[in-house]
Design an enzyme around this catalytic site. Sequence first.
Site, PDB file in Angstrom:
ATOM      1  N   ALA A  66       0.937  -1.265   0.170  1.00  0.00           N
ATOM      2  CA  ALA A  66       0.015   0.049  -0.018  1.00  0.00           C
ATOM      3  C   ALA A  66       0.990   1.383   0.109  1.00  0.00           C
ATOM      4  CB  ALA A  66      -0.800   0.456   1.547  1.00  0.00           C
ATOM      5  N   GLY A 110       0.675  -5.414   0.601  1.00  0.00           N
ATOM      6  CA  GLY A 110      -0.608  -4.808   0.400  1.00  0.00           C
ATOM      7  C   GLY A 110      -0.539  -5.642  -1.022  1.00  0.00           C
ATOM      8  N   GLU A 113      -0.170  -9.201  -0.723  1.00  0.00           N
ATOM      9  CA  GLU A 113      -1.928  -9.291  -0.770  1.00  0.00           C
ATOM     10  C   GLU A 113      -2.629  -9.317  -1.550  1.00  0.00           C
ATOM     11  OE1 GLU A 113      -1.675  -6.411   2.956  1.00  0.00           O
ATOM     12  OE2 GLU A 113      -2.512  -8.129   4.226  1.00  0.00           O
ATOM     13  N   GLU A 133       4.679  -5.541   6.959  1.00  0.00           N
ATOM     14  CA  GLU A 133       3.668  -4.019   7.460  1.00  0.00           C
ATOM     15  C   GLU A 133       4.683  -3.656   9.237  1.00  0.00           C
ATOM     16  OE1 GLU A 133       2.721  -6.604   6.328  1.00  0.00           O
ATOM     17  OE2 GLU A 133       1.147  -5.233   4.767  1.00  0.00           O
TER      18      GLU A 133
HETATM   19  N1  CO8 Z   1       4.620   3.079  -0.981  1.00  0.00           N
HETATM   20  C1  CO8 Z   1       5.426   4.338  -0.891  1.00  0.00           C
HETATM   21  N2  CO8 Z   1       6.113   4.136  -1.857  1.00  0.00           N
HETATM   22  C2  CO8 Z   1       7.575   3.282  -2.147  1.00  0.00           C
HETATM   23  C3  CO8 Z   1       6.663   2.492  -1.168  1.00  0.00           C
HETATM   24  C4  CO8 Z   1       5.429   2.001  -0.530  1.00  0.00           C
HETATM   25  N3  CO8 Z   1       4.943   1.128  -0.154  1.00  0.00           N
HETATM   26  N4  CO8 Z   1       7.720   1.528  -2.033  1.00  0.00           N
HETATM   27  C5  CO8 Z   1       8.144   2.077  -2.747  1.00  0.00           C
HETATM   28  N5  CO8 Z   1       8.022   3.148  -2.431  1.00  0.00           N
HETATM   29  C6  CO8 Z   1       8.486   3.954  -3.230  1.00  0.00           C
HETATM   30  C7  CO8 Z   1      10.005   4.372  -2.235  1.00  0.00           C
HETATM   31  O1  CO8 Z   1       9.570   6.044  -1.306  1.00  0.00           O
HETATM   32  C8  CO8 Z   1      10.743   5.543  -3.905  1.00  0.00           C
HETATM   33  O2  CO8 Z   1      10.101   6.632  -3.781  1.00  0.00           O
HETATM   34  P1  CO8 Z   1      11.281   8.011  -4.450  1.00  0.00           P
HETATM   35  O3  CO8 Z   1      12.559   7.355  -4.918  1.00  0.00           O
HETATM   36  O4  CO8 Z   1      10.435   9.518  -4.309  1.00  0.00           O
HETATM   37  O5  CO8 Z   1      11.754   8.228  -2.265  1.00  0.00           O
HETATM   38  C9  CO8 Z   1      11.028   4.716  -4.966  1.00  0.00           C
HETATM   39  O6  CO8 Z   1       9.336   3.536  -4.289  1.00  0.00           O
HETATM   40  C10 CO8 Z   1      11.572   3.723  -4.528  1.00  0.00           C
HETATM   41  O7  CO8 Z   1      11.888   2.632  -3.581  1.00  0.00           O
HETATM   42  P2  CO8 Z   1      13.364   2.877  -2.632  1.00  0.00           P
HETATM   43  O8  CO8 Z   1      13.990   3.681  -3.182  1.00  0.00           O
HETATM   44  O9  CO8 Z   1      13.014   2.429  -1.705  1.00  0.00           O
HETATM   45  O10 CO8 Z   1      13.599   1.097  -3.819  1.00  0.00           O
HETATM   46  P3  CO8 Z   1      14.985   0.002  -2.817  1.00  0.00           P
HETATM   47  O11 CO8 Z   1      14.935  -0.517  -4.067  1.00  0.00           O
HETATM   48  O12 CO8 Z   1      16.046   0.811  -2.303  1.00  0.00           O
HETATM   49  O13 CO8 Z   1      14.256  -0.732  -2.197  1.00  0.00           O
HETATM   50  C11 CO8 Z   1      11.767  -1.560  -1.619  1.00  0.00           C
HETATM   51  C12 CO8 Z   1      13.364  -0.719  -2.592  1.00  0.00           C
HETATM   52  C13 CO8 Z   1      12.979  -2.326   0.032  1.00  0.00           C
HETATM   53  C14 CO8 Z   1      11.188  -2.557  -1.969  1.00  0.00           C
HETATM   54  C15 CO8 Z   1      11.416  -0.649  -0.460  1.00  0.00           C
HETATM   55  O14 CO8 Z   1      10.889   0.014  -1.322  1.00  0.00           O
HETATM   56  C16 CO8 Z   1      10.269  -0.771   0.940  1.00  0.00           C
HETATM   57  O15 CO8 Z   1      10.862  -1.292   1.713  1.00  0.00           O
HETATM   58  N6  CO8 Z   1       9.283   0.127   0.024  1.00  0.00           N
HETATM   59  C17 CO8 Z   1       8.061  -0.198   1.293  1.00  0.00           C
HETATM   60  C18 CO8 Z   1       7.739  -1.776   1.232  1.00  0.00           C
HETATM   61  C19 CO8 Z   1       6.484  -1.995   2.851  1.00  0.00           C
HETATM   62  O16 CO8 Z   1       6.972  -1.896   3.472  1.00  0.00           O
HETATM   63  N7  CO8 Z   1       5.002  -2.495   1.893  1.00  0.00           N
HETATM   64  C20 CO8 Z   1       4.305  -2.870   3.592  1.00  0.00           C
HETATM   65  C21 CO8 Z   1       3.097  -1.318   2.949  1.00  0.00           C
HETATM   66  S1  CO8 Z   1       1.889  -1.334   3.703  1.00  0.00           S
HETATM   67  C22 CO8 Z   1       0.901  -2.511   3.611  1.00  0.00           C
HETATM   68  O17 CO8 Z   1       1.353  -2.976   2.180  1.00  0.00           O
HETATM   69  C23 CO8 Z   1      -0.199  -2.594   4.400  1.00  0.00           C
HETATM   70  C24 CO8 Z   1      -1.770  -2.794   3.485  1.00  0.00           C
HETATM   71  C25 CO8 Z   1      -2.355  -2.666   4.661  1.00  0.00           C
HETATM   72  C26 CO8 Z   1      -4.099  -3.269   3.359  1.00  0.00           C
HETATM   73  C27 CO8 Z   1      -3.546  -2.399   1.946  1.00  0.00           C
HETATM   74  C28 CO8 Z   1      -4.589  -0.900   2.750  1.00  0.00           C
HETATM   75  C29 CO8 Z   1      -4.185  -0.204   1.946  1.00  0.00           C
END
Ligand code: CO8
Length: 259
Positions: A66, A110, A113, A133
């Site tokens: 998400a 998400g 999921e 999460e």
């Molecule tokens: N949300 C928003 N932006 C994101 C997300 C995300 N989940 N994941 C990545 N991005 C963005 C980053 O902020 C970055 O943006 P910017 O260039 O503007 O800074 C861009 O994507 C590239 O990401 P990274 O620079 O972080 O890339 P890396 O290769 O270094 O890392 C990862 C990749 C490991 C995937 C890392 O981006 C990461 O950890 N992302 C978050 C993963 C996460 O925590 N996901 C869970 C989110 S919570 C959730 O899903 C709850 C679900 C509940 C049901 C849904 C409800 C709506």
Amino acid sequence: MAEETMILTERQGRVAVIRLNRPKALNALCDQLMEELGQALRGFDADPEVAAIVLTGSDRAFAAGADIKEMQSRSFPAVYLDDFIGKRWEAVTYVQKPVIAAVAGFALGGGCELAMMCDLIIAADNAKFGQPEINLGVIPGAGGTQRLTRAVGKAKAMDLVLTGRMMDAAEAERAGLVARIVPLAEVVAEAVKLGEKLGTLSAPALAMAKEAVNRAFETTLAEGVKFERRAFQSLFSTEDQKEGMAAFAEKRPAVFRNR
Ligand code: CO8
């Protein structure tokens, strides 16, 4: 200027391909994207020319979860009253046609999921699955604790949900989360090929088959078996059952008409 769309759709024969398309945000699942995805799914489910749907992302990310930036400042009343995650997120589960997730790269939170809501997952060899999460101070909210546990069992689900670690495609296949692993370059083609194969079969039988398998997650064994039996019996009312069995007896390929 028209707003940029966050999904791309195309038809490959009788298979509809829906591609999540927010590459800069690793396909983070924001409200607009989920709204567009729901509309596309409903449209293809209603289209008689479409036999199966493939849902995919980019080579780098199916979806990294998400959209954290979009949801970070939301309050409980806002997410509750808006039914955040609710119906908008569950659109895939209402599709009657087979939905195949072609997962490359990250399928996190998400994103994992969403893949698990599909009927089956074909993973590229670079796929990574996880429910991170916990690192954000929350827990999975779109079925992660439930579908993952049913797919891989308590031990591995606890491991993933409590630690937030990722598992690679090989571990995901061993654990029973993914149906098969293919090289990255072939993942969408493989899913489309499977969709085309399904398109040659009887649509009512396929819809009942997926309904019956899904019922296994919802009910007791005895009730599930009863449901299956009734669904099996009801298919004897279809022309496709007559055709399928006649074709076998006559040693020829069946031609199903979805009736
Ligand atoms: N949300 C928003 N932006 C994101 C997300 C995300 N989940 N994941 C990545 N991005 C963005 C980053 O902020 C970055 O943006 P910017 O260039 O503007 O800074 C861009 O994507 C590239 O990401 P990274 O620079 O972080 O890339 P890396 O290769 O270094 O890392 C990862 C990749 C490991 C995937 C890392 O981006 C990461 O950890 N992302 C978050 C993963 C996460 O925590 N996901 C869970 C989110 S919570 C959730 O899903 C709850 C679900 C509940 C049901 C849904 C409800 C709506």
